[in-house]
Motif scaffolding. Structure first.
Motif, PDB file in Angstrom:
ATOM      1  N   THR A 216      43.523 -14.984 -14.973  1.00  0.00           N
ATOM      2  CA  THR A 216      44.091 -13.654 -15.167  1.00  0.00           C
ATOM      3  C   THR A 216      45.607 -13.758 -15.220  1.00  0.00           C
ATOM      4  O   THR A 216      46.198 -14.785 -14.910  1.00  0.00           O
ATOM      5  N   THR A 217      46.257 -12.695 -15.621  1.00  0.00           N
ATOM      6  CA  THR A 217      47.724 -12.641 -15.740  1.00  0.00           C
ATOM      7  C   THR A 217      48.368 -12.853 -14.390  1.00  0.00           C
ATOM      8  O   THR A 217      49.382 -13.541 -14.246  1.00  0.00           O
ATOM      9  N   SER A 218      47.751 -12.227 -13.361  1.00  0.00           N
ATOM     10  CA  SER A 218      48.323 -12.387 -12.019  1.00  0.00           C
ATOM     11  C   SER A 218      48.198 -13.827 -11.548  1.00  0.00           C
ATOM     12  O   SER A 218      49.091 -14.331 -10.845  1.00  0.00           O
ATOM     13  N   GLN A 219      47.128 -14.506 -11.934  1.00  0.00           N
ATOM     14  CA  GLN A 219      46.981 -15.912 -11.564  1.00  0.00           C
ATOM     15  C   GLN A 219      48.066 -16.746 -12.265  1.00  0.00           C
ATOM     16  O   GLN A 219      48.644 -17.671 -11.668  1.00  0.00           O
ATOM     17  N   ARG A 221      50.988 -15.708 -13.218  1.00  0.00           N
ATOM     18  CA  ARG A 221      52.284 -15.390 -12.620  1.00  0.00           C
ATOM     19  C   ARG A 221      52.417 -16.076 -11.271  1.00  0.00           C
ATOM     20  O   ARG A 221      53.464 -16.633 -10.936  1.00  0.00           O
ATOM     21  N   THR A 222      51.352 -16.040 -10.462  1.00  0.00           N
ATOM     22  CA  THR A 222      51.405 -16.678  -9.138  1.00  0.00           C
ATOM     23  C   THR A 222      51.596 -18.176  -9.290  1.00  0.00           C
ATOM     24  O   THR A 222      52.358 -18.810  -8.547  1.00  0.00           O
ATOM     25  N   ARG A 224      53.075 -19.764 -11.714  1.00  0.00           N
ATOM     26  CA  ARG A 224      54.433 -20.067 -12.179  1.00  0.00           C
ATOM     27  C   ARG A 224      55.422 -19.910 -11.042  1.00  0.00           C
ATOM     28  O   ARG A 224      56.346 -20.710 -10.917  1.00  0.00           O
ATOM     29  N   GLN A 225      55.166 -18.905 -10.148  1.00  0.00           N
ATOM     30  CA  GLN A 225      56.104 -18.682  -9.060  1.00  0.00           C
ATOM     31  C   GLN A 225      55.950 -19.736  -7.968  1.00  0.00           C
ATOM     32  O   GLN A 225      56.930 -20.204  -7.399  1.00  0.00           O
ATOM     33  N   GLU A 226      54.674 -20.083  -7.628  1.00  0.00           N
ATOM     34  CA  GLU A 226      54.460 -20.988  -6.496  1.00  0.00           C
ATOM     35  C   GLU A 226      54.210 -22.416  -6.944  1.00  0.00           C
ATOM     36  O   GLU A 226      53.821 -23.249  -6.121  1.00  0.00           O
ATOM     37  N   LEU A 229      48.339 -22.853  -7.972  1.00  0.00           N
ATOM     38  CA  LEU A 229      47.428 -21.844  -7.397  1.00  0.00           C
ATOM     39  C   LEU A 229      46.035 -22.464  -7.342  1.00  0.00           C
ATOM     40  O   LEU A 229      45.529 -22.970  -8.353  1.00  0.00           O
TER      41      LEU A 229
END
Length: 762
Positions: A216-219, A221-222, A224-226, A229
């Motif tokens: 998903t998009t949130s996955q 984004r997470t 890329r940030q952390e 995942l």
């Protein structure tokens, strides 16, 4: 068996017992089914709680309905038992006692099992939720989580290292690189995604999928940030024991070799399947922990369910035990009640056929044996009653014979007490012996000497019985006539011949006869023979003596001196007078011996008495003769000449006795009474002659009718003997006795009873 033989006894109808057996069988089967169902659900409750919870309501409703039905049945049976007890019906208390015993036998073990089960269930459920168990489950869950986190972190670290190898590869060569990385990472699937979500490359299972799983998009984004995942997918849907699709997925960004602003970030998605054992253990621990928490929250309700089930089971068992106790107690009590009721009836004398059970058990056989025994007793009683009827008939015949015997029969005890007597004994002894039953014969007034003599004879007989082999004794007794009302019951002397013997039961038999008439007849016969011989032997020399005296007077008449002539005349006269007296005496004896047989004809006794009295100078007599003739007297059967002689003799004796009394007591009026009486009870006419003389002495009463027994200075004493002989010829009874007033003798009485002429017109 012999005791079961004999007539068949009535049998209790079997339809009731069959219906009871069917009801008991159906109830027992229902109880077994319900009990098995309860047992099955209890055994399955631990492993399949949902099945137990799903059927608990139905089971509870069924148990309640059955318990209510059983309670109603018990209440009805108890009510019936109480009604029977209050009504006092036979056997009700025994039935209550048996039902109570069986109920206690069934209820007490049930209560014990219930208490034990209750404690066991309560403590077992509490032990299920022990702190150690809960800690162990929490530790298992933590261990599973740590293991999964370790695997996830390890895969994420390796994926970031692998992503560095893809940073310098282009989209075209990315497929080759991830082919090599697939084995290095031990992954099952690797896909490379563009920043816009487009699939760049894929290897493994996703290569054959038309649309591989896209993060998903949130996955994105997470990741890329952390920088990475990781998550586990498919573990929630895993089923213990089945093939698991649980896997670890790691999404890491791939750094780009170019540093442009428009450079697009790529992502690598690595999927690795979790080990099946690990998944299974994790799922088991999780399921156990979840069920434990659910039951921990609902353990009070669970405890109530178990205890409620046990309680319902107890109620069913108790109600069933009580109901079966009543029914089975009734089945056991029925033969006993039949026997008890039969025994009570037999004890009361009722030997009618008794009921018997059809069962093949010992109690049924006992009822049949008792019924057969009762029937045999009834037959025996009937036989005994028949025998007793025969004995009673024989006894009645014997009593009739005894009552009609002229002999007296008396049964005495060992002490001389009177046990029984017949009318003949009362008639002979002239005492109501039945009134003195239980008293000694010697205690009867007037019979004291006779009773003592009889008792003495029995004592001597028993003493000599064994030695001489005697079976009876015989002795004659003289019972004196009455001189005082307190001394003797007899109007004349009585001669008895008595015989005694021993009876069974330490009793004595006394039989006696009045032989006074026989003795008198024997004496009369003896005197007749004496009179005949005297008449023959004495009369012959009397005539020569008289003739010789008269001739002697005739030859010497005128030849003697006057004095001597006077002596001669006087002597001859004396000889002639004495010879005439002797001739009269001999003639009287001759007449007594030659008394002709009576010619019985119908005659008027009152008229005969009047004819005889015409021969007496009634007015000039020293002792007047009075008459009291019963006009109701019917004609009698008799010989007129002989009865005329009887009346003459009795009147002459009465006048002589009265004249002697007048001479002894001058101035006291005396008379003779002639009476006739019609006795309707006996159907005879009685002739009575009474005087007012001094009466008969006791010695004369004993032998008054014997010849030459008299109280007169002159006379032969043949008057009453002739009267007795004439009475015998007429078949009449003659009685003689003294008349008393206040114990003082005022005269004598002679009576003669004559039979009437039944052929004469009334």
């Amino acid at each position: 068996m012999t005791d079961l033989e004999g007539p068949r006894a009535p049998v209790v109808p079997g339809h009731t017992s069959r219906a009871v057996r069917r009801t008991v069988t159906l109830g027992a089967a229902l109880m077994v089914v319900i009990g098995m169902l309860l047992l099955y659900l209890l055994t399955q409750a631990t492993n399949n709680r949902e099945l137990y919870e799903r059927n608990y309501a139905r089971l509870f409703a069924i148990n309640v309905v059955v318990a209510v039905l059983l309670a109603a049945g018990i209440a009805w049976v108890g009510y019936r038992l109480m009604v029977r007890v209050r009504q006092g019906r036979f056997g009700s208390r025994l039935l209550v006692k048996l039902a109570t015993i069986f109920a206690l036998v069934g209820v007490m073990p049930g209560l014990l099992i219930y208490v034990v089960s209750y404690q066991f269930v309560s403590r077992s459920i509490e032990t299920w939720f022990d702190v150690k168990v809960e800690g162990a489950l929490e530790a298992g869950l933590s261990l599973g989580r740590v293991t999964l986190d370790t695997l996830s972190n390890d895969l994420a670290t390796k994926s970031r290292a692998a992503a560095a190898q893809l940073s310098e590869s282009s989209d075209g060569t990315a497929g080759l690189v991830i082919e090599r990385l697939l084995d290095q990472l031990g992954a099952s699937d690797i896909t490379v995604w563009g920043g816009s979500g487009n699939l760049i490359a894929s290897v493994g299972q996703s290569k054959f999928q038309l649309s591989p799983d896209k993060p998903t998009t949130s996955q994105f984004r997470t990741a890329r940030q952390e920088r990475s995942l990781a998550w586990i997918e498919g573990l929630e849907d895993a089923v213990p024991g089945a093939l698991s699709n649980a896997r670890i997925k790691t999404l890491v960004p791939i750094s780009s070799p170019t540093l442009g602003l428009n450079a697009e970030t790529r992502y690598m998605l690595v999927s690795r399947a979790l080990p099946p054992n690990l998944v299974a253990n994790a799922l088991a621990v999780d399921s156990a922990n979840r069920e434990y928490q659910e039951r921990a929250l609902a353990r009070t309700g669970l405890k109530r369910m178990y205890i409620g089930t046990l309680t319902l089971s107890l109620f069913l068992a108790v109600f069933g035990a009580v109901l079966l106790a009543v029914v089975l107690g009734n089945q056991i009590a029925r033969p006993l009640l039949l026997l008890t009721e039969g025994v009570s009836q037999v004890a009361a004398g009722d030997l009618t056929p008794k009921l018997a059970m059809q069962g093949k058990d010992e109690l049924g056989g006992l009822t049949r044996a008792f019924a057969s025994m009762t029937q045999q007793l009834a037959d025996a009683r009937q036989a005994v009653e028949s025998s007793m009827s025969q004995v009673d008939a024989a006894r009645a015949n014997l009593q009739t014979i005894l009552d009609n015997l002229t002999s007296g029969v008396v049964v005495l005890g060992a002490d001389g007490s009177i046990r029984s007597s017949n009318p003949g004994a009362t008639r002979i002894l002239q005492q109501p012996l039945a009134a003195y039953q239980g008293h000694s014969l010697a205690e009867v007034p007037g019979l004291e000497p006779f009773g003592s003599a009889v008792q003495q004879q029995f004592g001597e007989f028993l003493a000599r019985q064994v030695e001489h082999g005697l079976d009876h004794w015989q002795q004659s007794f003289e019972l004196s006539a009455n001189q005082s009302p307190m001394r003797s019951p007899f109007d004349r002397a009585v001669t008895l011949v008595a015989r005694g013997a021993e009876l069974p039961g330490d009793l004595r038999l006394l039989v006696f006869d009045d032989i006074s008439e026989i003795v008198s007849a024997q004496r009369a016969q003896a005197w007749g023979e004496v009179a005949r011989r005297l008449a023959h032997e004495i009369k012959n020399p009397l005539t020569p003596i008289q003739l010789s005296a008269e001739r002697l007077e005739m030859k010497l008449n005128g030849k003697l001196e006057a004095s001597e002539q006077a002596i001669l005349t006087k002597s001859v006269k004396t000889i002639v007078d004495q010879v005439d007296a002797m001739k009269r005496l001999v003639n009287e004896f001759r007449d007594y011996a030659r008394l002709p047989a009576a010619e019985l004809k119908s005659l008027d006794l009152n008229g005969l008495v009047k004819d005889v009295l015409q021969l007496y100078d009634v007015d000039a007599a020293k002792v007047p003769i009075a008459t009291d003739l019963d006009a109701r007297c019917p004609p009698v059967l008799g010989d007129a000449e002989q009865l005329r002689q009887v009346i003459h003799n009795l009147l002459q004796n009465a006048q002589d006795a009265s004249e002697a009394a007048v001479a002894a007591s001058p101035g006291v009026p005396r008379n003779v009474l002639v009476k006739t009486q019609w006795q309707e009870a006996s159907g005879r006419v009685r002739l009575i002659v009474q005087d007012q003389g001094s009466g008969f002495p006791e010695s004369i009463l004993k032998r008054a009718f014997e010849p030459y027994v008299t109280t007169k200075a002159r006379g032969t004493g043949l008057g009453l003997a002739v009267v007795k002989k004439i009475a015998d010829e007429h078949g009449s009874r003659i009685d003689i006795g003294n008349r008393t007033v206040d114990g003082v003798i005022v005269g004598a009485q002679v009576s003669l009873s004559l039979a009437i002429d039944h052929s004469a017109p009334v």
